[in-house]
Design a protein around this motif. Structure first.
Motif, PDB file in Angstrom:
ATOM      1  N   TYR A  89      22.687  74.859  51.160  1.00  0.00           N
ATOM      2  CA  TYR A  89      23.218  75.799  52.142  1.00  0.00           C
ATOM      3  C   TYR A  89      22.879  75.255  53.524  1.00  0.00           C
ATOM      4  O   TYR A  89      21.766  74.772  53.768  1.00  0.00           O
ATOM      5  N   PHE A  90      23.845  75.324  54.434  1.00  0.00           N
ATOM      6  CA  PHE A  90      23.612  74.820  55.783  1.00  0.00           C
ATOM      7  C   PHE A  90      24.439  75.617  56.770  1.00  0.00           C
ATOM      8  O   PHE A  90      25.299  76.400  56.389  1.00  0.00           O
ATOM      9  N   GLY A  91      24.151  75.434  58.043  1.00  0.00           N
ATOM     10  CA  GLY A  91      24.886  76.115  59.095  1.00  0.00           C
ATOM     11  C   GLY A  91      24.095  77.254  59.707  1.00  0.00           C
ATOM     12  O   GLY A  91      23.054  77.669  59.190  1.00  0.00           O
ATOM     13  N   PHE A 119      17.795  75.901  50.747  1.00  0.00           N
ATOM     14  CA  PHE A 119      18.075  76.290  52.123  1.00  0.00           C
ATOM     15  C   PHE A 119      17.195  75.454  53.041  1.00  0.00           C
ATOM     16  O   PHE A 119      16.102  75.037  52.652  1.00  0.00           O
ATOM     17  N   PRO A 120      17.630  75.222  54.284  1.00  0.00           N
ATOM     18  CA  PRO A 120      16.786  74.500  55.232  1.00  0.00           C
ATOM     19  C   PRO A 120      15.623  75.383  55.698  1.00  0.00           C
ATOM     20  O   PRO A 120      15.752  76.607  55.786  1.00  0.00           O
ATOM     21  N   SER A 150      18.842  69.942  56.675  1.00  0.00           N
ATOM     22  CA  SER A 150      19.941  68.979  56.605  1.00  0.00           C
ATOM     23  C   SER A 150      19.812  67.971  57.734  1.00  0.00           C
ATOM     24  O   SER A 150      19.407  68.322  58.843  1.00  0.00           O
ATOM     25  N   ASP A 151      20.175  66.744  57.464  1.00  0.00           N
ATOM     26  CA  ASP A 151      20.221  65.754  58.523  1.00  0.00           C
ATOM     27  C   ASP A 151      21.339  66.152  59.485  1.00  0.00           C
ATOM     28  O   ASP A 151      22.383  66.665  59.056  1.00  0.00           O
ATOM     29  N   PRO A 152      21.147  65.928  60.787  1.00  0.00           N
ATOM     30  CA  PRO A 152      22.166  66.336  61.762  1.00  0.00           C
ATOM     31  C   PRO A 152      23.562  65.786  61.444  1.00  0.00           C
ATOM     32  O   PRO A 152      24.567  66.472  61.627  1.00  0.00           O
ATOM     33  N   GLU A 153      23.627  64.557  60.922  1.00  0.00           N
ATOM     34  CA  GLU A 153      24.945  63.988  60.621  1.00  0.00           C
ATOM     35  C   GLU A 153      25.630  64.729  59.465  1.00  0.00           C
ATOM     36  O   GLU A 153      26.858  64.762  59.400  1.00  0.00           O
ATOM     37  N   CYS A 154      24.862  65.320  58.584  1.00  0.00           N
ATOM     38  CA  CYS A 154      25.456  66.103  57.485  1.00  0.00           C
ATOM     39  C   CYS A 154      26.129  67.355  58.027  1.00  0.00           C
ATOM     40  O   CYS A 154      27.213  67.723  57.595  1.00  0.00           O
ATOM     41  N   GLU A 155      25.469  68.015  58.963  1.00  0.00           N
ATOM     42  CA  GLU A 155      26.066  69.213  59.547  1.00  0.00           C
ATOM     43  C   GLU A 155      27.256  68.862  60.435  1.00  0.00           C
ATOM     44  O   GLU A 155      28.216  69.613  60.500  1.00  0.00           O
ATOM     45  N   TYR A 161      29.433  63.785  53.373  1.00  0.00           N
ATOM     46  CA  TYR A 161      28.175  63.753  52.636  1.00  0.00           C
ATOM     47  C   TYR A 161      28.135  64.629  51.384  1.00  0.00           C
ATOM     48  O   TYR A 161      27.272  64.431  50.536  1.00  0.00           O
ATOM     49  N   TYR A 162      29.012  65.596  51.285  1.00  0.00           N
ATOM     50  CA  TYR A 162      29.006  66.497  50.128  1.00  0.00           C
ATOM     51  C   TYR A 162      30.205  66.194  49.233  1.00  0.00           C
ATOM     52  O   TYR A 162      31.283  65.862  49.723  1.00  0.00           O
ATOM     53  N   ASP A 163      30.018  66.380  47.951  1.00  0.00           N
ATOM     54  CA  ASP A 163      31.122  66.195  47.012  1.00  0.00           C
ATOM     55  C   ASP A 163      32.114  67.342  47.111  1.00  0.00           C
ATOM     56  O   ASP A 163      33.302  67.166  46.810  1.00  0.00           O
TER      57      ASP A 163
END
Length: 166
Positions: A89-91, A119-120, A150-155, A161-163
């Motif tokens: 989960y991110f955001g 969760f982060p 999450s790494d900043p580039e993932c967000e 980065y996600y399937d």
């Protein structure tokens, strides 16, 4: 094909072990034989998982509860749609959910077949740790906060980065 798990994972023999994802931990429930091997110092092996990113943007309101998030996700993915995956989960919406609400969501990830959900780390988790007499963990988590999110580039570019993204 099996791969040794390269990172730190909490292994438990209880079906509720994934609750740990509500405190930014990759927590996996395993069978007794796997747990014994880990306690004996042998590497824990698993299939390399796929990653599902769940982007949460808003806040719960009215009569909604954290359980509504995982029930919605179950409707999207079905009961086996997360088999051999880690749900991350991110955001900004993650910060509006209590630590116990996050634990409810990550615990129910198993209902979708997920290996684990996470969760982060955030202020809600820090408050929970203080309130439950584990404030000493907050300093450690704050020092390593960059490893618990999450790494900043993932967000910034989740499709890369996600399937799958929900």
């Amino acid at each position: 094909e099996k791969y040794a798990c390269p990172g730190e994972v909490m292994i438990g023999t209880d079906s509720h072990t994934p609750n740990g994802g509500g405190l930014a931990s990759i927590s996996v429930g395993v069978g007794g034989a796997d747990a014994v091997e880990v306690m004996a110092g042998l590497p824990w092996e698993l299939l390399y998982p796929k990653f599902i990113g769940v982007h949460l943007t808003g806040e719960l309101s009215g009569w909604t509860a954290p359980k509504d998030i995982i029930l919605y996700l179950a409707g999207e993915l079905t009961v086996s749609g997360a088999t051999n995956t880690i749900i991350e989960y991110f955001g900004p919406g993650t910060r509006s959910i209590s630590a116990t609400g996050k634990a409810t969501i990550t615990n129910m990830g198993a209902e979708l077949g997920a290996t684990s959900s996470v969760f982060p780390y955030d202020e809600r988790m820090a408050r929970y740790l203080h309130a439950t007499g584990r404030g000493g963990l907050v300093e450690l988590a704050e020092r390593h906060k960059h490893l618990l999110a999450s790494d900043p580039e993932c967000e910034a570019d989740p499709q890369r980065y996600y399937d799958r993204i929900v």
